[in-house]
Design an enzyme around this catalytic site. Structure first.
Site, mmCIF file in Angstrom:
data_model
loop_
_atom_site.group_PDB
_atom_site.id
_atom_site.type_symbol
_atom_site.label_atom_id
_atom_site.label_comp_id
_atom_site.label_asym_id
_atom_site.label_seq_id
_atom_site.Cartn_x
_atom_site.Cartn_y
_atom_site.Cartn_z
ATOM 1 N N CYS A 86 0.439 -1.138 -0.093
ATOM 2 C CA CYS A 86 0.201 0.191 -0.009
ATOM 3 C C CYS A 86 1.397 1.133 0.315
ATOM 4 O O CYS A 86 1.029 1.711 -0.620
ATOM 5 C CB CYS A 86 -0.670 -0.044 1.245
ATOM 6 S SG CYS A 86 -2.650 1.039 0.528
ATOM 7 N N HIS A 195 -3.029 -5.696 1.044
ATOM 8 C CA HIS A 195 -2.618 -5.669 2.055
ATOM 9 C C HIS A 195 -2.463 -7.598 2.751
ATOM 10 O O HIS A 195 -3.318 -7.562 3.332
ATOM 11 C CB HIS A 195 -3.025 -5.086 3.784
ATOM 12 C CG HIS A 195 -3.096 -3.546 3.544
ATOM 13 N ND1 HIS A 195 -2.593 -2.938 4.172
ATOM 14 C CD2 HIS A 195 -3.827 -2.699 2.677
ATOM 15 C CE1 HIS A 195 -2.452 -2.236 3.593
ATOM 16 N NE2 HIS A 195 -3.411 -1.781 3.502
ATOM 17 N N GLU A 197 -0.730 -8.935 4.753
ATOM 18 C CA GLU A 197 -0.779 -8.745 6.399
ATOM 19 C C GLU A 197 -1.685 -8.406 7.555
ATOM 20 O O GLU A 197 -1.986 -9.285 8.336
ATOM 21 C CB GLU A 197 0.475 -7.515 6.881
ATOM 22 C CG GLU A 197 -0.414 -6.131 7.096
ATOM 23 C CD GLU A 197 -0.641 -5.438 5.848
ATOM 24 O OE1 GLU A 197 -1.041 -3.971 5.952
ATOM 25 O OE2 GLU A 197 0.167 -6.011 4.233
#
Length: 227
Positions: A86, A195, A197
């Site tokens: 991002c 994302h 994560e």
């Protein structure tokens, strides 16, 4: 394997990155403040999302002037894995570590939801734990995720198989050719807008992103431990 999670003023996904590495993979990880000037003790560099320096000027432009970015470039030149997610992707383009730029979303709105990605290239150190063509669910949260590059750069990305992830079904931000993530020519620097994560545990909605981090560790161990 030891990871560095970079932290800039305005970073807000650093804790998620740290959790993915320490709690889900059980690998070593440390936060590294942007003013530091040495990354030599780390095997992998993670540049998290957020709003570094409030996204003033351009997203990632001011972060690129931080002391730590000279060290990130050294790490990339040395062949170490560098992952920017991002805002991290935006920073890597500003730094010239990846081609192209991230523009405002086509609808000019910030978007936060889960999207589907297609794995276009599973022969990278970031995607070797996925199947070629696999479709995965990964969250997005961005206002400037519209990937753009000129025609010559786009052709190079295609010729070198540098397009790693594309949006499948829905292109949420208007990115050129549905591009969601690319690697550099060497293949050791990945930038992606979604994302991974935030998708490392089924308790929070899914674990499709965990394979990105598993892939890095697997490749590193094959190169440094098993030889």
């Amino acid at each position: 394997m030891k990871f560095a999670v970079l932290v800039f003023p305005g970073s807000n996904c650093d804790i998620d990155m740290y959790h993915a590495i320490k709690d889900e993979l059980g690998e070593e990880v440390d936060y590294v403040w942007h003013s530091q000037t040495d990354l030599s003790s780390f095997d992998g560099i993670l540049v998290p999302g957020g709003f570094s320096y409030g996204d003033y000027l351009r997203c990632g432009a001011m972060a690129n002037q931080s002391n730590i970015m000279a060290e990130v470039k050294k790490a990339a030149d040395a062949g170490k894995p560098v992952l920017g997610v991002c805002n991290g992707f935006q920073i890597l383009t500003e730094a010239g570590l990846l081609p192209g730029a991230l523009l405002r979303n086509k609808n000019l709105k910030f978007m936060c939801r889960t999207v589907q990605l297609k794995v276009e290239n599973n022969n990278t150190l970031f995607t070797n734990q996925y199947e070629q063509g696999q479709v995965i669910d990964i969250p997005i949260a961005h206002g400037e995720g519209n990937y753009y590059c000129d025609e010559e750069t786009l052709q190079k990305l295609k010729d070198n198989n540098q397009i790693v992830f594309t949006y499948s079904g829905e292109n949420p931000n208007g990115s050129l050719e549905d591009i969601a993530g690319i690697v550099n020519e060497r293949g050791n620097v990945l930038g992606m807008m979604p994302h991974p994560e935030r998708a490392v545990d089924t308790l929070v909605g899914g674990a499709d992103g965990l394979a990105v981090f598993k892939s890095i560790v697997k490749q590193w161990r094959e190169n440094h431990v098993n030889n």
